[in-house]
Scaffold this active site. Structure first.
Site, PDB file in Angstrom:
ATOM      1  N   PHE A  90      -1.654   2.599   3.212  1.00 28.40           N
ATOM      2  CA  PHE A  90      -0.951   1.590   4.046  1.00 28.40           C
ATOM      3  C   PHE A  90       0.062   1.114   2.870  1.00 28.40           C
ATOM      4  O   PHE A  90      -0.358   0.233   2.032  1.00 28.40           O
ATOM      5  CB  PHE A  90      -0.996   0.371   4.610  1.00 28.40           C
ATOM      6  CG  PHE A  90      -0.341  -0.124   5.361  1.00 28.40           C
ATOM      7  CD1 PHE A  90       0.134   0.285   6.756  1.00 28.40           C
ATOM      8  CD2 PHE A  90       0.069  -1.481   4.937  1.00 28.40           C
ATOM      9  CE1 PHE A  90       0.969  -0.451   7.267  1.00 28.40           C
ATOM     10  CE2 PHE A  90       1.178  -2.029   5.832  1.00 28.40           C
ATOM     11  CZ  PHE A  90       1.486  -1.541   6.928  1.00 28.40           C
ATOM     12  N   ASP A 116      -0.219   0.000  -5.530  1.00 34.02           N
ATOM     13  CA  ASP A 116       0.197  -0.812  -4.504  1.00 34.02           C
ATOM     14  C   ASP A 116      -0.870  -2.167  -4.279  1.00 34.02           C
ATOM     15  O   ASP A 116      -1.928  -2.010  -3.941  1.00 34.02           O
ATOM     16  CB  ASP A 116       0.404  -0.126  -3.322  1.00 34.02           C
ATOM     17  CG  ASP A 116       0.640  -1.126  -1.854  1.00 34.02           C
ATOM     18  OD1 ASP A 116       0.444  -2.348  -2.274  1.00 34.02           O
ATOM     19  OD2 ASP A 116       0.909  -0.513  -0.855  1.00 34.02           O
ATOM     20  N   LYS A 133       1.719 -10.073  -0.629  1.00 32.58           N
ATOM     21  CA  LYS A 133       1.078 -11.059   0.264  1.00 32.58           C
ATOM     22  C   LYS A 133       0.538 -12.326  -0.391  1.00 32.58           C
ATOM     23  O   LYS A 133       1.032 -13.431   0.097  1.00 32.58           O
ATOM     24  CB  LYS A 133      -0.417 -10.269   0.754  1.00 32.58           C
ATOM     25  CG  LYS A 133       0.017  -9.350   1.768  1.00 32.58           C
ATOM     26  CD  LYS A 133      -1.285  -8.819   2.528  1.00 32.58           C
ATOM     27  CE  LYS A 133      -0.899  -7.891   3.550  1.00 32.58           C
ATOM     28  NZ  LYS A 133      -0.399  -6.403   3.409  1.00 32.58           N
TER      29      LYS A 133
END
Ligand SMILES: *Cc1c(COP(=O)(O)O)cnc(C)c1O
Length: 426
Positions: A153, A245, A274
């Site tokens: 993702f 990532d 995040k």
């Protein structure tokens, strides 16, 4: 549509005992399937909804609220900064942005940082950088290809849904940008074959591999050490940039500051978002000097690295350091996995295994039963514990990194109560 001022009043939930979800859905575009609660307030690892019900928060805004809710250090930093200066644009030097970049460079394998506002944007920046690097430094690669992993993702922009190796995110959005190919995660032979198969000489070949050190959304799947060692070597041998990532697993969540530290190798480029500012929007793309191929004008962001977001991130990072929070992540993570393994063992008809690093952990449900992760999330929510799914069969545990020993015990006890109720009702 012209709205009556009453609507604004009714959204001020402190004045209204009942939050009206239908009214909310009338004007908010329905891109999410939301659980039927509205959160009003938080403190530490606790949240309260508009009806006053208390929850233990093992979601943390999906691995984002690093210091939990209403942390004094974050409150102080953003309060001070908003009084002083919150936004100016990158037309000018921004001291807080420089301080944050310096901290990140001093605490990572990277040399340079670009700031943006989200994980998808950080990954977009990385994709652009890989292409810019290939066009600048490699011999006439016309169509550079970036390999990504299946079940990965990477975000929801057009380029990042294309990088994301899951068809469900791409469906309905054709035409997708070119230049991506997919390989199964943790499978080195697949990478070797893909590089060979896709090599059309100078016209088109693999110039980047973008991958999560631990797949979050795709089911909390930690990277395999041997796989990543070989991946690093393949990248070195073939002049391929290795992009990590770290949007979900970075900033202490794995028990180390960066996910790559768990794998014994360094990426050339890494992305963060995040947890970086503990819930204030920010994104960052970091890279080593040799591949910092952007020149003035190549990339930009209006909000990127503004004083407010950077002050928040600095407060989060300094608190991580000063309060030895990584140690807590390691200890609480170990405690949580031991407890969850006991649950998996107690209910072998429901669960397959527990896996994760630090405070990003998954409990996988058996594929041959009807029960889904959403069913368990709902059951736990009923009992006062917030959890997130990671795909249909994995329950994700990503509490704030400040979670206490007692709160981990409490969370697991609540989960067990929820499981017992589910079993007795079925
Ligand atoms: C959440 C996530 C993203 C996307 O981040 P946004 O801030 O939602 O754009 C990208 N990569 C990974 C690994 C993520 O977990």
């Amino acid at each position: 549509m012209i709205q009556s001022p009453l609507i604004e009043d009714s959204l001020d939930t402190s004045n209204t005992p009942e939050f009206d979800g239908d009214r909310f859905d009338n004007s908010v575009m329905q891109t999410y399937s939301r659980f039927p609660i509205a959160i009003e307030r938080g403190e530490g690892c606790r949240l309260w909804d508009t009806k006053g019900k208390e929850y233990l928060d093992f979601v943390a805004g999906i691995a984002t609220c690093t210091l939990g809710h209403a942390h004094p250090a974050l409150i102080a930093a953003v309060s001070e900064q908003i009084k002083k200066l919150h936004h100016v644009s990158n037309l000018y030097y921004i001291p807080e942005q420089g301080q944050l970049a310096e901290w990140l460079v001093n605490h990572s394998c990277a040399d340079k940082v670009f700031f943006c506002n989200s994980g998808a944007e950080a990954n977009e920046a990385a994709i652009k950088l890989v292409r810019k690097y290939a066009h600048t430094f490699l011999d006439q690669v016309e169509k550079p290809i970036i390999l990504t992993a299946k079940d990965s993702f990477h975000g929801r922009t057009l380029a990042t849904i294309t990088a994301t190796g899951q068809e469900k995110y791409q469906k309905g959005f054709a035409p997708l940008p070119e230049g991506f190919a997919y390989v199964p995660y943790n499978d080195i032979t697949a990478v070797e074959n893909a590089i060979a198969d896709l090599d059309e000489g100078t016209l088109s070949r693999v110039v980047g591999i973008m991958i999560e050190p631990l797949q979050g959304e795709g089911g909390v799947r930690p990277g395999d050490l041997e796989y990543f060692l070989k991946l690093r070597k393949i990248c070195d041998d073939n002049k391929i940039l290795l992009v990590f990532d770290e949007v979900q697993v970075g900033i202490g969540r794995s028990g180390r500051l960066w996910g790559y530290e768990n794998l014994g190798i360094e990426p050339d480029i890494l992305t963060s978002a995040k947890g970086l500012a503990g819930g204030i929007p920010i994104g960052a793309m970091l890279c080593k000097d040799f591949c910092a191929a952007f020149e003035p004008g190549n990339h930009a962001s209006t909000f990127g690295g503004n004083p407010f977001a950077c002050a928040a991130a600095l407060a989060v990072l300094k608190t991580l350091e000063q309060e030895n929070i990584l140690q807590n992540v390691q200890a609480r993570g170990e405690q949580l996995r031991v407890r969850l393994r006991a649950i998996a063992k107690k209910y072998p008809s429901l669960f397959v295994e527990v896996r994760g690093w630090g405070l990003i952990n998954g409990l996988e449900l058996r594929s041959d039963i009807n029960l889904t992760s959403i069913d368990l999330v709902k059951a736990a929510m009923e009992e006062g514990l917030l959890l997130a799914p990671a795909g249909p069969k994995v329950l994700r545990f990503v509490p704030p990194l400040i979670v206490s020993q007692a709160e981990v015990e409490e969370g697991v006890a609540i989960l067990e109560t929820a499981i017992e109720k589910l079993l007795s009702n079925s």
